[in-house]
Design a protein around this motif. Structure first.
Motif, PDB file in Angstrom:
ATOM      1  N   ARG A  30       0.822  -1.218   0.000  1.00  0.00           N
ATOM      2  CA  ARG A  30       0.000   0.000   0.000  1.00  0.00           C
ATOM      3  C   ARG A  30       0.854   1.265   0.000  1.00  0.00           C
ATOM      4  N   HIS A  31       2.010   1.185   0.628  1.00  0.00           N
ATOM      5  CA  HIS A  31       2.896   2.352   0.714  1.00  0.00           C
ATOM      6  C   HIS A  31       3.815   2.486  -0.494  1.00  0.00           C
ATOM      7  N   GLY A  32       3.742   1.550  -1.426  1.00  0.00           N
ATOM      8  CA  GLY A  32       4.607   1.609  -2.592  1.00  0.00           C
ATOM      9  C   GLY A  32       5.930   0.902  -2.380  1.00  0.00           C
ATOM     10  N   GLY A  33       6.104   0.268  -1.226  1.00  0.00           N
ATOM     11  CA  GLY A  33       7.349  -0.443  -0.941  1.00  0.00           C
ATOM     12  C   GLY A  33       7.709  -0.353   0.526  1.00  0.00           C
ATOM     13  N   ILE A  34       8.619  -1.215   0.927  1.00  0.00           N
ATOM     14  CA  ILE A  34       8.977  -1.294   2.334  1.00  0.00           C
ATOM     15  C   ILE A  34       9.755  -0.062   2.801  1.00  0.00           C
ATOM     16  N   MET A  35      10.593   0.496   1.929  1.00  0.00           N
ATOM     17  CA  MET A  35      11.369   1.667   2.344  1.00  0.00           C
ATOM     18  C   MET A  35      10.455   2.860   2.597  1.00  0.00           C
ATOM     19  N   GLN A  36       9.464   3.029   1.741  1.00  0.00           N
ATOM     20  CA  GLN A  36       8.520   4.127   1.932  1.00  0.00           C
ATOM     21  C   GLN A  36       7.702   3.916   3.207  1.00  0.00           C
ATOM     22  N   TYR A  37       7.336   2.669   3.470  1.00  0.00           N
ATOM     23  CA  TYR A  37       6.579   2.351   4.681  1.00  0.00           C
ATOM     24  C   TYR A  37       7.386   2.688   5.937  1.00  0.00           C
ATOM     25  N   VAL A  38       8.648   2.261   5.953  1.00  0.00           N
ATOM     26  CA  VAL A  38       9.493   2.529   7.122  1.00  0.00           C
ATOM     27  C   VAL A  38       9.725   4.020   7.286  1.00  0.00           C
ATOM     28  N   LEU A  39       9.995   4.706   6.188  1.00  0.00           N
ATOM     29  CA  LEU A  39      10.275   6.144   6.255  1.00  0.00           C
ATOM     30  C   LEU A  39       9.068   6.907   6.812  1.00  0.00           C
ATOM     31  N   ARG A  40       7.889   6.555   6.329  1.00  0.00           N
ATOM     32  CA  ARG A  40       6.690   7.240   6.852  1.00  0.00           C
ATOM     33  C   ARG A  40       6.478   6.899   8.321  1.00  0.00           C
ATOM     34  N   GLY A  41       6.806   5.654   8.698  1.00  0.00           N
ATOM     35  CA  GLY A  41       6.676   5.280  10.101  1.00  0.00           C
ATOM     36  C   GLY A  41       7.618   6.054  10.987  1.00  0.00           C
ATOM     37  N   LEU A  42       8.818   6.327  10.485  1.00  0.00           N
ATOM     38  CA  LEU A  42       9.797   7.069  11.273  1.00  0.00           C
ATOM     39  C   LEU A  42       9.441   8.544  11.407  1.00  0.00           C
ATOM     40  N   LEU A  43       8.599   9.036  10.508  1.00  0.00           N
ATOM     41  CA  LEU A  43       8.155  10.427  10.614  1.00  0.00           C
ATOM     42  C   LEU A  43       7.300  10.650  11.855  1.00  0.00           C
TER      43      LEU A  43
END
Length: 940
Positions: A927-940
């Motif tokens: 849904r986030h377009g990939g795991i890196m995008q998911y982690v980055l948004r989570g870290l925000l």
């Protein structure tokens, strides 16, 4: 945010909720450790060893949100027969990397720091929260061989080619906490891991717990031999693990593999692992845990266990683990671990029920058994590690396979011709003689043998030193003692040296057309060779040290002898490599070599002496000694007692202590490299090695909804067993390839192209090399081999390179799909197989079945993995690849659900494809377009 507070936020190194009251202490000597007792979760005595490790992981990291008491109960009450359905979050203790996959990891982390800053977050949150260790082992190429200075010259070339990458890694070592780099010329990551990095039991902040890991190389499973649960993941998953993101997984099925008996004399660990590989591939263990147990476990030395664990990707299991026992403790002590560390491992294992008891049979989902005494000398080839062949059948199997690689119009070649035709020199690479003259042979050869021919194309070659020889199909042109799989094993390494010693004493030498290389996995190997006085014998027959790295096993074999290469290419000879590695896929080892065989190090030496695969090593002589007498393999093969005598006298723990005393320091060249500084990396716009990738370009704080796929075209239609070697760029870069043209346009000369692996930090090179393997057969472009397809944006759909077609599709706004057969993405855990696929514009891959790591990596890059309906394939559905595809039902993911199937319409054909997003965590990544995008948004 302070580091400690940040760790609390992501659940790293913080107190468990301890719902089960598992927290307690363990006294070992004068030291006390906090532990989480498994017994608190109930009677888990019959739980498989590997699941006990996962259970402890959940008890210790239980946070009430991602990891709950229900997860703990699910593992503790595991139903062995159930289909995996319960998702858990596994938090590995550490991450290990090699440089080919590690460089893009560090590139991604550096890019994430900038993206975090651009989104208004704290860039220092992008920092490893668990120990991350990278070993530079994939970059050295065996350019120079057969000379005393081979090692020094290859290392010099390695630094020349990779200075920019190494400076970048040195920056990363300074910029990130808990990130260490083992410099070049030290060893292979998996051997360094078992000999030094692995803890078996970790201690951090006073807490003792099982050492677990994920690694950016599929053969991370080698550490399973030490009782460490760990497996290979793509670089994108490793980055997430470094940033505190647990690995989402379903509680797996566990296959119990009972061992009994002992290996017979004359067999090696390599023979054992090839037998196990064949057996497990036939059984089917993809995505499962494999665990060894039973009375035979004690008969398997630790080095052999590591060899078996190493080959886990070859039979498809997630892990292949051995439990902790006396042999584990002995090995830890041998390799220089401190007394307290060793004492803790034994005490902890016994306290937690992790110590192997051969009288207790855990409960398993499936059962297999092997009597070790049934193992016979074996090789595997010519293109897959699971294609085991008994050594006694090697010649016949080679001849059977040769028809797939040689021109059928070539003249037939028979044993009778070879035996009686005296015009051929004794050094003929395909000559097979009985050592007693042609007349006797003529009398005993049967009419059946007369008909047993094979294609033959004899080519005279004059080498640079004036040596005249003759090549034919089956000539062994590479004999490489290489790879962590076997070079970590003293018994087979010493066995190889003893074969060399006896060969030299009988006056034998390698055939002059054979490129012979020795690339151990650590410096300890050369230490015990020197101490045993065996190095001169190896060097006498051409096995000089060429480097401490993977070399031939990953395609860094370097060029063949120039005259041999010219003859092979001019006459289209099907020549052979023999290597002590774990992979022999098509196009992997050397572009000139069509057939590749895996063998133990002693057999590698034997084939170098023979110079051909067209020889039965069990009955026919390797050559003739100085007295004119035939020399057979049995004459050279050392006894177990001979090997053990050298092992006992030549290997000592102080070797490991000395060689690993300052393992992260590096040599003078490493230490003198100018190193950039700063929390963020200053990208060089002119670099052809390290470039900022586009993954986060235009990224928003919240993800856009996923969409159905409309108007898609097929980029590639592929068959069965397409490996990540076929997909991911690897090996040499051809001048006329899209990647070669890119480098040339940026002023890079051919001699400085280096390899795809060394340029993994440059997405521009890697995109152009994706699906460009010279052995890839795209059915959409019949008659071609390599990275070719058809471009349907043009009226006549011409054949063009896959990269050029992808550019045309991108400009036209056309999404892409890939069609494939069974076992799509098997092989190495190459994240670029998924990254390149995504960057080419592929939105979905529809296959008959997937290998675990690549399927996960595709999701991690935002590519949808779909499976044909059970029993169906592209062929059975009549798909040609020329259709336009519509995929609907994907948008259901926006509602928080993962559909079991989606509707695929291809031309006039419709079918329901199975969605291979297997866990809720994977659905979030997609849904986030990939795991890196998911982690980055989570870290925000």
């Amino acid at each position: 945010m302070a580091r400690k507070a940040w760790k609390r936020k992501v659940g790293i190194d913080v107190a468990s909720k301890n719902s089960f009251g598992a927290q307690g202490t363990l006294q070992v000597g004068a030291d006390s450790y906090e532990i989480y007792r498994l017994a608190a979760a109930g009677d888990v005595s019959r739980l498989p060893y590997s699941l006990k490790i996962l259970l402890e992981n959940l008890l210790r990291t239980e946070d009430g949100a991602n990891i709950t008491a229900e997860h703990v109960r699910a593992v503790a009450g595991w139903d062995a027969k159930a289909k995996p359905s319960t998702e858990i979050q596994f938090t590995p203790a550490r991450v290990v990397m090699q440089d080919f996959t590690g460089v893009p990891c560090v590139v991604d982390l550096a890019t994430m720091r900038e993206a975090m800053s651009d989104l208004g977050g704290d860039p220092n949150k992008i920092n490893p929260l668990a120990p991350a260790e990278l070993v530079i082992d994939h970059s050295v190429i065996a350019d120079v061989f057969g000379a005393p200075d081979s090692f020094a010259r290859n290392v010099e070339l390695e630094y020349e080619r990779n200075k920019e990458r190494y400076q970048f890694l040195r920056w990363g070592q300074g910029a990130f906490d808990d990130f260490k780099v083992v410099p070049p010329g030290t060893g292979i990551v998996h051997q360094v891991n078992i000999e030094h990095l692995a803890r078996t039991v970790m201690v951090r902040d006073g807490v003792a717990y099982p050492d677990t890991c994920v690694g950016t190389d599929s053969h991370t499973t080698m550490v399973n031999g030490l009782g460490v649960v760990g497996w290979g993941v793509g670089g994108i998953e490793a980055e997430a693990a470094m940033l505190g993101q647990p690995v989402s997984m379903l509680i797996p099925r566990v296959v119990g593999f009972k061992l009994s008996g002992a290996l017979p004399e004359g067999t090696t660990a390599t023979d054992l692992v090839l037998t196990i590989t064949e057996k497990l591939r036939q059984h089917g263990v993809v995505g499962k845990f494999v665990e060894f147990y039973g009375p035979g476990v004690a008969e398997v030395p630790l080095a052999n266990r590591a060899t078996i664990g190493n080959m886990s990707p070859e039979y498809g299991s997630t892990i292949a683990v051995f439990p902790i026992d006396e042999e584990t403790v002995r090995y830890l002590r041998l390799t220089g671990r401190q007394d307290q560390e060793v004492a803790l491992v034994e005490a902890y294992a016994k306290e937690q029920g992790l110590w192997h008891d051969p009288d207790i049979e855990p409960e398993y989902s499936e059962y297999l058994e092997l009597d070790l005494s049934s193992v016979v000398p074996s090789i595997a080839g010519p293109k897959r590690p699971q294609d085991r062949v008994s050594l006694s059948d090697g010649k016949a199997a080679f001849r059977t396979s040769l028809g797939d690689y040689a021109d059928h119009d070539d003249a037939p070649h028979t044993d009778v011709d070879e035996a009686v035709e005296e015009t051929f020199p004794a050094s003929d690479p395909v000559a097979i003689r009985d050592g007693n003259g042609g007349e006797e042979t003529r009398e005993v050869v049967s009419a059946a043998a007369r008909a047993n021919g094979r294609p033959s194309k004899r080519v005279a070659v004059t080498l640079d030193d004036g040596t005249e020889c003759e090549l034919d199909h089956g000539a062994v042109v590479i004999a490489a003692i290489t790879s962590c799989t076997n070079t970590s094993n003293p018994s087979v390494m010493i066995g190889a040296a003893l074969v060399a010693k006896k060969a030299v004493e009988r006056g034998l030498n390698r055939k002059p057309w054979v490129k012979t290389t020795l690339a151990p996995g650590s410096k300890v190997v050369m230490d015990y060779y020197e101490r045993a006085g065996l190095t001169p014998y190896l060097e006498k027959i051409g096995f000089h040290l060429v480097g401490y790295g993977c070399t031939t096993c990953i395609g860094n074999s370097g060029p063949l002898l120039e005259e041999v290469s010219a003859a092979v290419n001019e006459h289209d000879l099907a020549v052979v490599s023999v290597l002590s590695g774990n992979r022999n896929f098509e196009g992997r080892i050397n572009p000139d070599v069509k057939m590749n065989y895996l063998a133990s190090p002693p057999l590698v030496v034997a084939y170098a002496l023979a110079g051909t695969m067209d020889l039965d090593l069990t009955t026919e002589p390797l050559g003739t000694d100085t007295q004119g007498q035939p020399v057979y393999l049995s004459d050279l093969w050392p006894t177990p007692a001979e090997i053990e005598e050298v092992v006992e006298s030549a290997i000592a723990s102080e070797m490991f202590t000395r060689d690993y005393a300052d393992v992260f320091a590096g040599d003078e060249i490493w230490q003198s490299l100018p190193t950039p500084s700063g929390d963020t990396f200053e990208w060089d716009a002119g670099s052809t090695y390290v470039r900022k990738p586009p993954y986060f370009d235009g990224m928003q704080p919240t993800p856009s909804p996923v969409t159905d796929i409309a108007g898609a075209r097929v980029l590639a239609k592929l068959g069965d067993s397409v490996t990540t070697d076929h997909i991911s760029p690897a090996g040499a870069i051809k001048v006329d390839s899209p990647a070669g043209e890119y480098l040339s346009s940026h002023g890079v000369s051919r001699r400085d192209f280096n390899s795809y692996g060394s340029r993994r930090g440059n997405h521009e090179v890697m995109i152009r090399g994706t699906f460009a393997n010279i052995r890839l057969r795209n059915q959409l472009a019949p008659g071609t081999e390599g990275g070719f397809t058809r471009d349907f944006t043009k009226a006549d759909a011409p054949v063009t390179s896959i990269y050029e077609a992808s550019v045309a599709y991108a400009e036209a706004g056309v999404p892409l799909v890939v069609l494939a057969g069974k076992e799509y993405g098997s092989g190495s855990s190459r994240d670029w197989a998924a990254k390149g696929t995504a960057l080419l514009g592929v939105r979905a891959v529809i296959a008959e079945s997937f290998e675990r790591i690549h399927r996960s990596n595709l999701i991690g890059m935002g590519v949808l993995p779909l499976q044909f309906p059970e029993g169906e394939s592209a062929e059975s559905l009549g798909l040609t690849g020329e259709e336009t595809f519509e995929i609907t039902g994907v948008e259901a993911l926006n509602d928080g659900d993962t559909p079991s199937t989606v509707k695929v319409k291809a031309g006039d054909t419709e079918f329901d494809a199975v969605v291979r997003i297997d866990t809720p965590g994977e659905a979030e990544y997609y849904r986030h377009g990939g795991i890196m995008q998911y982690v980055l948004r989570g870290l925000l």
